[in-house]
Design an enzyme around this catalytic site. Structure first.
Site, PDB file in Angstrom:
ATOM      1  N   TRP A 100       0.830  -1.210   0.000  1.00  0.00           N
ATOM      2  CA  TRP A 100       0.000   0.000   0.000  1.00  0.00           C
ATOM      3  C   TRP A 100       0.863   1.257   0.000  1.00  0.00           C
ATOM      4  O   TRP A 100       0.564   2.225  -0.707  1.00  0.00           O
ATOM      5  CB  TRP A 100      -0.984  -0.003   1.167  1.00  0.00           C
ATOM      6  N   ASP A 167      -1.717   6.734   6.278  1.00  0.00           N
ATOM      7  CA  ASP A 167      -2.735   5.788   5.820  1.00  0.00           C
ATOM      8  C   ASP A 167      -3.005   4.832   6.975  1.00  0.00           C
ATOM      9  O   ASP A 167      -2.193   3.975   7.284  1.00  0.00           O
ATOM     10  CB  ASP A 167      -2.208   5.032   4.585  1.00  0.00           C
ATOM     11  N   LYS A 191     -12.068  -1.822   6.462  1.00  0.00           N
ATOM     12  CA  LYS A 191     -11.243  -2.652   7.338  1.00  0.00           C
ATOM     13  C   LYS A 191     -11.745  -2.615   8.781  1.00  0.00           C
ATOM     14  O   LYS A 191     -11.779  -3.624   9.443  1.00  0.00           O
ATOM     15  CB  LYS A 191      -9.775  -2.216   7.292  1.00  0.00           C
TER      16      LYS A 191
HETATM   17  C1  LIG Z   1      -7.026  -1.895   1.936  1.00  0.00           C
HETATM   18  C2  LIG Z   1      -6.003  -0.842   2.048  1.00  0.00           C
HETATM   19  C3  LIG Z   1      -5.881   0.176   1.088  1.00  0.00           C
HETATM   20  C4  LIG Z   1      -6.737   0.241  -0.162  1.00  0.00           C
HETATM   21  O1  LIG Z   1      -7.980   0.672   0.122  1.00  0.00           O
HETATM   22  P1  LIG Z   1      -9.068   0.900  -1.057  1.00  0.00           P
HETATM   23  O2  LIG Z   1     -10.208   1.460  -0.280  1.00  0.00           O
HETATM   24  O3  LIG Z   1      -9.332  -0.436  -1.664  1.00  0.00           O
HETATM   25  O4  LIG Z   1      -8.501   1.853  -2.028  1.00  0.00           O
HETATM   26  C5  LIG Z   1      -4.923   1.144   1.289  1.00  0.00           C
HETATM   27  N1  LIG Z   1      -4.116   1.118   2.347  1.00  0.00           N
HETATM   28  C6  LIG Z   1      -4.199   0.156   3.291  1.00  0.00           C
HETATM   29  C7  LIG Z   1      -3.272   0.182   4.463  1.00  0.00           C
HETATM   30  C8  LIG Z   1      -5.136  -0.857   3.168  1.00  0.00           C
HETATM   31  O5  LIG Z   1      -5.226  -1.819   4.093  1.00  0.00           O
END
Ligand SMILES: *Cc1c(COP(=O)(O)O)cnc(C)c1O
Length: 354
Positions: A100, A167, A191
């Site tokens: 990511w 993030d 998540k």
């Molecule tokens: C799942 C995830 C993403 C991607 O998220 P999307 O909503 O599918 O764009 C980005 N960063 C992390 C840490 C993730 O776990």
């Protein structure tokens, strides 16, 4: 029968949230209308949006500290781009701790000058880089607090004078941190907060408005803030469900309370991985994520037996990501301790059989 849901994302939500959300799809609050067939400008939905935004700020302990919460679309992946468009003028630093972060770097590079200040790519991202030297002239430093795929987590917030962008898709609302150290936090809902379809962005207002480029409207944080997170039609169902999850979390006692639960779950999980000779953990011990435990069988011949036993025990979603292999048990806020115990029981049963 309800399964033990270890899915990495989209992932488990509290049962009471699912029930309330499903009722609202048919009839919102006895209004005779479905939540998803009313105007987002209606009093009902505006109230939902306002409540979701203020709950996020409140749970993070950011009330009165100059932050705004937005519920946007396009997933965390759109934030990879939006962060750079809105904040990158001369140079930004990125810590690369996995897939990511790598994608965030890739997008930001299309916008401007990026330095990768540290990476753990040399060991397939099984650890968190330490003692990182961070240049002093950055527009911002970006990192991924929890690496969903590899099962690692930053225990401490990196030390820097640069505005911090994080993030937190896979560990937001899971542990206490001094969230006021961040200038911008983003997290895809799917998540730890709600269904896929919305992304929470929490911004310190004062960091905006500093770049010289023209930002396309839909990607401009300032326009979203001005429009109270309704610049265009928001994803009403994901926002409502996220609001219910945040209410659930507040009702439990907030982040500190869920953090204690999450610690119990991860202790049970990692003890089994360490004590059971049939399994090895993937991530460096000191960097292990309480959210995503990654592990492998020491003997691949046991794969079929183990997976059959998992299935029989109603355990779902523990297959590892294709870039790591093995297994990944995601233990987000809504996963009960009993589900972890059920998984650990299968692991120890395998040991007694082998
Ligand atoms: C799942 C995830 C993403 C991607 O998220 P999307 O909503 O599918 O764009 C980005 N960063 C992390 C840490 C993730 O776990």
């Amino acid at each position: 029968m309800k399964k033990h849901n270890f899915s990495a994302g989209p992932s488990i939500l509290p049962q009471e949230v699912l029930l309330k959300a499903s009722e609202a799809v048919v009839d919102y609050n006895n209004s005779g209308l479905s939540l998803i067939e009313i105007s987002h400008r209606s009093k009902d939905f505006v109230g939902i949006m306002d409540n979701a935004r203020s709950l996020a700020i409140e749970l993070l302990g950011l009330e009165g500290k100059g932050y705004t919460a937005l519920f946007l679309q396009g997933g965390a992946s759109t934030q990879f781009l939006m962060v750079a468009l809105n904040l990158l003028e001369k140079k930004a630093g990125y810590i690369n701790t996995g897939a990511w972060s790598g994608k965030a770097i890739k997008e930001a590079k299309k916008i401007g000058n990026i330095v990768e200040v540290a990476t753990s790519a040399d060991a397939n991202f099984n650890y968190i880089p330490k003692g990182i030297e961070i240049p002093s002239d950055l527009d911002y430093l970006h990192y991924t607090s929890n690496n969903t795929i590899f099962g690692t987590q930053f225990k401490d917030i990196p030390q820097t004078n640069a505005p911090l962008v994080c993030d937190m898709s896979s560990d937001i609302f899971s542990r206490t941190l001094d969230f006021s150290k961040f200038s911008l936090i983003y997290a895809g809902a799917q998540k730890n907060m709600g269904p896929a379809g919305t992304t929470l962005v929490v911004i310190k207002d004062e960091i905006l408005g500093e770049v010289s480029r023209e930002i396309p409207s839909i990607l401009d944080y300032q326009l979203h803030i001005k429009a109270d997170s309704m610049y265009n039609t928001p994803p009403v169902f994901p926002v409502y469900t996220s609001m219910l999850t945040l209410e659930w979390l507040k009702g439990l006692g907030g982040i500190a309370r869920i953090e204690a639960e999450n610690e119990k779950k991860s202790t049970v999980m990692y003890s089994e991985i360490d004590l059971n000779p049939l399994f090895t953990g993937f991530a460096a011990k000191e960097d292990r994520s309480p959210m995503n435990a990654t592990f492998n069988l020491t003997d691949d011949k046991l794969k079929d037996t183990f997976e059959t036993m998992l299935k029989e025990a109603g355990i779902s979603g523990v297959n590892g990501h294709r870039s790591v292999g093995g297994y990944r048990a995601s233990m987000y806020n809504a996963l009960p301790l009993d589900s972890v115990k059920a998984l650990v029981e299968v692991m120890s049963e395998l040991e007694s059989k082998a």
